[in-house]
Design an enzyme around this catalytic site. Sequence first.
Site, mmCIF file in Angstrom:
data_model
loop_
_atom_site.group_PDB
_atom_site.id
_atom_site.type_symbol
_atom_site.label_atom_id
_atom_site.label_comp_id
_atom_site.label_asym_id
_atom_site.label_seq_id
_atom_site.Cartn_x
_atom_site.Cartn_y
_atom_site.Cartn_z
ATOM 1 N N ARG A 71 38.258 18.027 14.797
ATOM 2 C CA ARG A 71 36.962 18.520 14.311
ATOM 3 C C ARG A 71 36.755 18.330 12.807
ATOM 4 N NH1 ARG A 71 36.229 24.402 15.894
ATOM 5 N NH2 ARG A 71 38.421 24.431 16.487
ATOM 6 N N LYS A 78 44.791 16.614 8.983
ATOM 7 C CA LYS A 78 44.103 17.842 8.566
ATOM 8 C C LYS A 78 44.786 18.566 7.414
ATOM 9 C CE LYS A 78 43.895 21.501 11.424
ATOM 10 N NZ LYS A 78 43.294 22.319 12.505
ATOM 11 N N GLY A 96 50.370 25.153 9.375
ATOM 12 C CA GLY A 96 50.003 24.325 8.220
ATOM 13 C C GLY A 96 48.533 24.363 7.883
ATOM 14 N N GLY A 150 44.218 34.075 20.898
ATOM 15 C CA GLY A 150 45.038 34.762 21.885
ATOM 16 C C GLY A 150 44.880 36.277 21.677
ATOM 17 N N ASN A 184 35.935 13.137 -42.623
ATOM 18 C CA ASN A 184 34.632 13.149 -41.972
ATOM 19 C C ASN A 184 34.352 11.760 -41.412
ATOM 20 O OD1 ASN A 184 31.963 14.832 -41.704
ATOM 21 N ND2 ASN A 184 31.398 12.730 -42.192
HETATM 22 C C1 UD1 Z 1 47.125 29.488 18.727
HETATM 23 C C2 UD1 Z 1 47.790 30.626 19.496
HETATM 24 C C3 UD1 Z 1 46.788 31.771 19.655
HETATM 25 C C4 UD1 Z 1 46.311 32.219 18.310
HETATM 26 C C5 UD1 Z 1 45.746 31.058 17.535
HETATM 27 C C6 UD1 Z 1 45.447 31.470 16.127
HETATM 28 C C7 UD1 Z 1 49.375 29.643 21.072
HETATM 29 C C8 UD1 Z 1 49.593 29.211 22.455
HETATM 30 N N1 UD1 Z 1 48.185 30.133 20.796
HETATM 31 O O1 UD1 Z 1 46.077 28.999 19.508
HETATM 32 O O2 UD1 Z 1 47.386 32.861 20.351
HETATM 33 O O3 UD1 Z 1 45.326 33.232 18.444
HETATM 34 O O4 UD1 Z 1 46.687 29.967 17.462
HETATM 35 O O5 UD1 Z 1 44.733 30.441 15.470
HETATM 36 O O6 UD1 Z 1 50.262 29.580 20.258
HETATM 37 N N2 UD1 Z 1 50.278 22.722 16.761
HETATM 38 C C9 UD1 Z 1 51.304 21.802 16.765
HETATM 39 N N3 UD1 Z 1 51.623 21.174 17.923
HETATM 40 C C10 UD1 Z 1 50.978 21.402 19.084
HETATM 41 C C11 UD1 Z 1 49.926 22.346 19.082
HETATM 42 C C12 UD1 Z 1 49.598 22.984 17.905
HETATM 43 O O7 UD1 Z 1 51.915 21.558 15.718
HETATM 44 O O8 UD1 Z 1 51.337 20.786 20.079
HETATM 45 C C13 UD1 Z 1 49.926 23.412 15.516
HETATM 46 C C14 UD1 Z 1 48.534 23.099 15.044
HETATM 47 O O9 UD1 Z 1 48.550 22.027 14.120
HETATM 48 C C15 UD1 Z 1 48.113 24.390 14.355
HETATM 49 C C16 UD1 Z 1 48.860 25.446 15.130
HETATM 50 O O10 UD1 Z 1 49.925 24.788 15.766
HETATM 51 O O11 UD1 Z 1 48.556 24.437 13.015
HETATM 52 C C17 UD1 Z 1 47.981 26.151 16.144
HETATM 53 O O12 UD1 Z 1 47.486 25.219 17.026
HETATM 54 P P1 UD1 Z 1 46.072 25.397 17.702
HETATM 55 O O13 UD1 Z 1 45.835 24.301 18.641
HETATM 56 O O14 UD1 Z 1 45.055 25.645 16.667
HETATM 57 O O15 UD1 Z 1 46.346 26.745 18.532
HETATM 58 P P2 UD1 Z 1 45.295 27.603 19.293
HETATM 59 O O16 UD1 Z 1 45.086 27.015 20.634
HETATM 60 O O17 UD1 Z 1 44.138 27.838 18.452
#
Ligand code: UD1
Length: 456
Positions: free
Chosen positions: A17, A24, A103, A139, A378
């Site tokens: 996004r 990002k 991150g 979550g 000057n």
């Molecule tokens: C996650 C949490 C959720 C919480 C939310 C807060 C889980 C299953 N869910 O959801 O409970 O409320 O964050 O924002 O943990 N990332 C990786 N590898 C992956 C997936 C994600 O490195 O395979 C990193 C992303 O770059 C990010 C973070 O983990 O920094 C969270 O990932 P994101 O996909 O935003 O998690 P949410 O589904 O939003």
Amino acid sequence: MTSELNIVILAAGKGKRMHSSMPKVLHTLAGKALLAHVLDVANRLTPNQICIVIGHGGESVRNVTSDTSLIWVMQEPQLGTGHAVLQAQPYLDREGLTLILYGDVPLVSLASLKKLIDATQNRVCGILTAIVDDPDGYGRIIRDENNGEVKNIVEDKDANTVQKAIHEINTGIMVIPNQYLHSWLPKLESNNAQQEYYLTDIVKMAVAQNVPVVSSPAMHSWEIMGVNSKVQLAELERIYQHNYAQKLLEKGALLRDPARIDVRGELICGADVEIDVNCVFEGTVILGDHVKVKANCLLKDVSVSEKTTILPFSHIEDAKIGANCRIGPYSRIRPETELIDNVHIGNFVEVKKSRIASGSKVNHLSYIGDTTIGENVNIGAGTITCNYDGAYKHQTIIEDNVFVGSDTQLVAPVTVAYGSTIGAGSTITKDTPKNELTLSRSKQVSISGWKRPSKS
Ligand code: UD1
Ligand code: CA
């Protein structure tokens, strides 16, 4: 605080996004990459090690820091937060705790993290939580109806209507004792709505093993905000700048409008500093007592001594400016410049890699480059130091008490000796003698009877 703290920073997410070709976590907030903000707070916890999980195309992410002690692990493909931590598992200690950071959540504070870690007492799991108005996408924290203890985290996409109505959310930041993490990570499954390995499923495992899960609320609502889009990045930038401006005001700086200052680095203010609107400070900027920075100035890696005023629209970079100076309006001061005290630099004057001693003035429309100017000199309007011969740069030396008439070119290398006066409109190619008038223009003549051409 624990002596054995590991930190895992999750940074493998695609960040679709953002609509950007850049990973990002490399996008900047207050002039610094999102990941660098997270690394800063992580380092302040003095962990044993920091492990960063990066994803496809994330090699460039490593350039964010020169710290060679960091452990980088690749997660490819990205199968969820649990899968991400699993990639880091081989590097985690057997004892102690692991703190999970994101991150893309750059503003989490040291205080909130310390509070969370303390709450675990080095033994149990801890979750940084928040109560939010709009829990959509997060979550949800599921608590036991009788004793109120955390018993599960349900992802938004897996939540039923009752669970969706819960406003207490998981920020994603959590602390897990390593002894448990090592046994739980390989047991995570992906039988959920997103077919992902959820790190949050460890809460169920903890409860099943009677390992308490404590929650600790983040101290401020903005700490938990993540960056998923440029809209959110812009929002966080404003929050960061607002917070920074408040701190400056609390310490006594006078900001004409705290909503119109941007600090992309560190701004250190002495007593009674006054900053007008729309100023940008980058790198490290130090302003001495009673310094005034008027509207629309940009200062990067600059120190300014007491009682100096920077007038509007001035751009100063990598320079040291003395006391009681007056710079601007519309001055450009370029790197490696040093101005001693009581120096005046006026409008449309560019100074580069030069030293200007006390009491000297360059007030109008000049270029001073690779030059040493003594005291009480000057420099007349429109003076140019011709420092570049097309291949090399050369030095100009202007000794104390020199007066340079307007529209003079000083062709470097050249020395204008003590007390010299240069007649206006001169091109000076040879060193001048002390205390004498030197000029290089032909005598003025008038041709009587001369007629302007006219059309017939
Ligand atoms: C996650 C949490 C959720 C919480 C939310 C807060 C889980 C299953 N869910 O959801 O409970 O409320 O964050 O924002 O943990 N990332 C990786 N590898 C992956 C997936 C994600 O490195 O395979 C990193 C992303 O770059 C990010 C973070 O983990 O920094 C969270 O990932 P994101 O996909 O935003 O998690 P949410 O589904 O939003
Ligand atoms: Ca997210």
